[in-house]
Design a protein around this motif. Structure first.
Motif, PDB file in Angstrom:
ATOM      1  N   TYR A  29       2.828  -5.999  13.649  1.00 38.47           N
ATOM      2  CA  TYR A  29       2.025  -5.022  12.931  1.00 38.47           C
ATOM      3  C   TYR A  29       1.488  -5.558  11.605  1.00 38.47           C
ATOM      4  CZ  TYR A  29       3.547  -1.767  16.454  1.00 38.47           C
ATOM      5  OH  TYR A  29       3.765  -1.152  17.650  1.00 38.47           O
ATOM      6  N   ASN A  30       1.771  -6.802  11.280  1.00 41.39           N
ATOM      7  CA  ASN A  30       1.183  -7.438  10.098  1.00 41.39           C
ATOM      8  C   ASN A  30      -0.087  -8.204  10.443  1.00 41.39           C
ATOM      9  OD1 ASN A  30       2.932  -6.640   8.062  1.00 41.39           O
ATOM     10  ND2 ASN A  30       4.423  -8.182   8.661  1.00 41.39           N
ATOM     11  N   GLN A  31      -0.483  -8.157  11.700  1.00 44.14           N
ATOM     12  CA  GLN A  31      -1.704  -8.820  12.134  1.00 44.14           C
ATOM     13  C   GLN A  31      -2.632  -7.789  12.741  1.00 44.14           C
ATOM     14  OE1 GLN A  31      -0.334 -11.741  14.889  1.00 44.14           O
ATOM     15  NE2 GLN A  31       0.439 -13.104  13.310  1.00 44.14           N
ATOM     16  N   TYR A  32      -3.929  -8.054  12.632  1.00 40.26           N
ATOM     17  CA  TYR A  32      -4.916  -7.161  13.211  1.00 40.26           C
ATOM     18  C   TYR A  32      -6.042  -7.999  13.773  1.00 40.26           C
ATOM     19  CZ  TYR A  32      -8.016  -3.181  13.804  1.00 40.26           C
ATOM     20  OH  TYR A  32      -8.827  -2.218  14.347  1.00 40.26           O
ATOM     21  N   THR A  33      -6.502  -7.651  14.956  1.00 43.15           N
ATOM     22  CA  THR A  33      -7.620  -8.337  15.581  1.00 43.15           C
ATOM     23  C   THR A  33      -8.758  -7.342  15.731  1.00 43.15           C
ATOM     24  OG1 THR A  33      -6.063  -9.708  16.811  1.00 43.15           O
ATOM     25  CG2 THR A  33      -8.337  -9.672  17.583  1.00 43.15           C
ATOM     26  N   PHE A  34      -9.906  -7.699  15.184  1.00 47.79           N
ATOM     27  CA  PHE A  34     -11.062  -6.826  15.286  1.00 47.79           C
ATOM     28  C   PHE A  34     -11.576  -6.794  16.719  1.00 47.79           C
ATOM     29  CE2 PHE A  34     -11.665  -8.170  10.753  1.00 47.79           C
ATOM     30  CZ  PHE A  34     -11.452  -6.919  10.195  1.00 47.79           C
ATOM     31  N   ILE A  38      -4.797  -3.045   8.445  1.00 48.83           N
ATOM     32  CA  ILE A  38      -3.343  -3.185   8.576  1.00 48.83           C
ATOM     33  C   ILE A  38      -2.645  -2.113   7.755  1.00 48.83           C
ATOM     34  CG2 ILE A  38      -1.379  -4.673   7.971  1.00 48.83           C
ATOM     35  CD1 ILE A  38      -3.181  -7.071   8.734  1.00 48.83           C
ATOM     36  N   ARG A  39      -3.109  -1.893   6.531  1.00 52.04           N
ATOM     37  CA  ARG A  39      -2.508  -0.874   5.666  1.00 52.04           C
ATOM     38  C   ARG A  39      -2.662   0.524   6.283  1.00 52.04           C
ATOM     39  NH1 ARG A  39      -5.595  -0.570   0.941  1.00 52.04           N
ATOM     40  NH2 ARG A  39      -5.264  -2.804   0.796  1.00 52.04           N
ATOM     41  N   GLU A  40      -3.839   0.828   6.847  1.00 50.14           N
ATOM     42  CA  GLU A  40      -4.057   2.129   7.481  1.00 50.14           C
ATOM     43  C   GLU A  40      -3.138   2.312   8.682  1.00 50.14           C
ATOM     44  OE1 GLU A  40      -8.208   2.125   8.457  1.00 50.14           O
ATOM     45  OE2 GLU A  40      -8.822   2.680   6.425  1.00 50.14           O
ATOM     46  N   ARG A  41      -2.987   1.262   9.498  1.00 46.63           N
ATOM     47  CA  ARG A  41      -2.128   1.370  10.677  1.00 46.63           C
ATOM     48  C   ARG A  41      -0.676   1.571  10.259  1.00 46.63           C
ATOM     49  NH1 ARG A  41      -2.195  -3.194  15.250  1.00 46.63           N
ATOM     50  NH2 ARG A  41      -1.618  -4.487  13.488  1.00 46.63           N
ATOM     51  N   LYS A  42      -0.234   0.862   9.223  1.00 45.21           N
ATOM     52  CA  LYS A  42       1.148   1.030   8.765  1.00 45.21           C
ATOM     53  C   LYS A  42       1.383   2.422   8.194  1.00 45.21           C
ATOM     54  CE  LYS A  42       2.661  -3.649   7.933  1.00 45.21           C
ATOM     55  NZ  LYS A  42       3.291  -4.548   6.972  1.00 45.21           N
ATOM     56  N   ASN A  43       0.410   2.958   7.474  1.00 42.74           N
ATOM     57  CA  ASN A  43       0.557   4.326   6.958  1.00 42.74           C
ATOM     58  C   ASN A  43       0.648   5.331   8.100  1.00 42.74           C
ATOM     59  OD1 ASN A  43       0.581   3.587   4.257  1.00 42.74           O
ATOM     60  ND2 ASN A  43      -1.627   3.831   4.026  1.00 42.74           N
ATOM     61  N   LYS A  44      -0.163   5.137   9.120  1.00 43.27           N
ATOM     62  CA  LYS A  44      -0.118   6.017  10.294  1.00 43.27           C
ATOM     63  C   LYS A  44       1.243   5.911  10.993  1.00 43.27           C
ATOM     64  CE  LYS A  44      -2.252   5.973  14.710  1.00 43.27           C
ATOM     65  NZ  LYS A  44      -3.323   5.441  15.531  1.00 43.27           N
ATOM     66  N   LEU A  45       1.742   4.686  11.141  1.00 39.00           N
ATOM     67  CA  LEU A  45       3.044   4.484  11.776  1.00 39.00           C
ATOM     68  C   LEU A  45       4.168   5.097  10.956  1.00 39.00           C
ATOM     69  CD1 LEU A  45       2.643   0.808  12.983  1.00 39.00           C
ATOM     70  CD2 LEU A  45       2.859   2.818  14.439  1.00 39.00           C
TER      71      LEU A  45
END
Length: 161
Positions: free
Chosen positions: A11-16, A65-72
């Motif tokens: 979850y520290n990586q993101y692929t567009f 990444i920050r948005e996904r972590k906040n959602k999680l």
């Protein structure tokens, strides 16, 4: 049941996706053009500003990444409530993961990272993997403080009985 490929996300990586690459590329071209028009009004400055686009993509990646972590992190509360209600009902910690997965499916449907993670935990529990090991692995991949703390608590509780 159709077999899914079990790839664990970091979850520290993101692929567009392609759509995002196009969208952010157009945004970057617009911003570079605007800066060039307002400041320089020459084509060679336009070319020299293009390397800035790589920083822009990295900036957008960090935001995603920050948005996904906040959602999680927010959804982790639902996971905890599901685990708590299952344990209060009398299920074991291992069985409560099964029940929590069912409950989250009713709330969110099938399109959620936590459901995938709980499904993976369920499959690993069926083959005998220790539940505390699964939570520690999840905490390491998510790098969310609350999940790491819960994993540490799970390890201590399972060791002490």
């Amino acid at each position: 049941m159709v077999s899914k490929k079990r790839v664990r996300l970091n979850y520290n990586q993101y692929t567009f996706c392609v759509k995002e690459k196009i969208l952010y590329g157009i945004e970057m071209i617009f911003l570079i053009s605007l800066i060039n028009y307002l400041c320089y009004k020459t084509w060679w400055c336009y070319v020299s500003v293009i390397p800035v686009s790589f920083y822009y993509f990295n900036y957008k990646k960090k935001i995603k990444i920050r948005e996904r972590k906040n959602k999680l992190k927010i959804q982790f509360l639902d996971v905890l409530h599901g685990l708590q209600s299952a344990i209060q009902t009398g299920y074991s910690v291992e069985r409560s993961i099964f029940e929590c997965e069912k409950e989250l499916r009713r709330i969110y449907g099938n399109q959620q990272e936590w459901i995938d993670e709980l499904e993976y935990m369920r499959s690993q529990l069926e083959i005998g993997t220790a539940v505390e090991k699964l939570w520690v692995d999840l905490g390491n991949r998510m790098c969310i403080e609350e999940v790491n703390e819960f994993a540490d608590i799970m390890v201590v509780c399972k060791r002490s009985g």
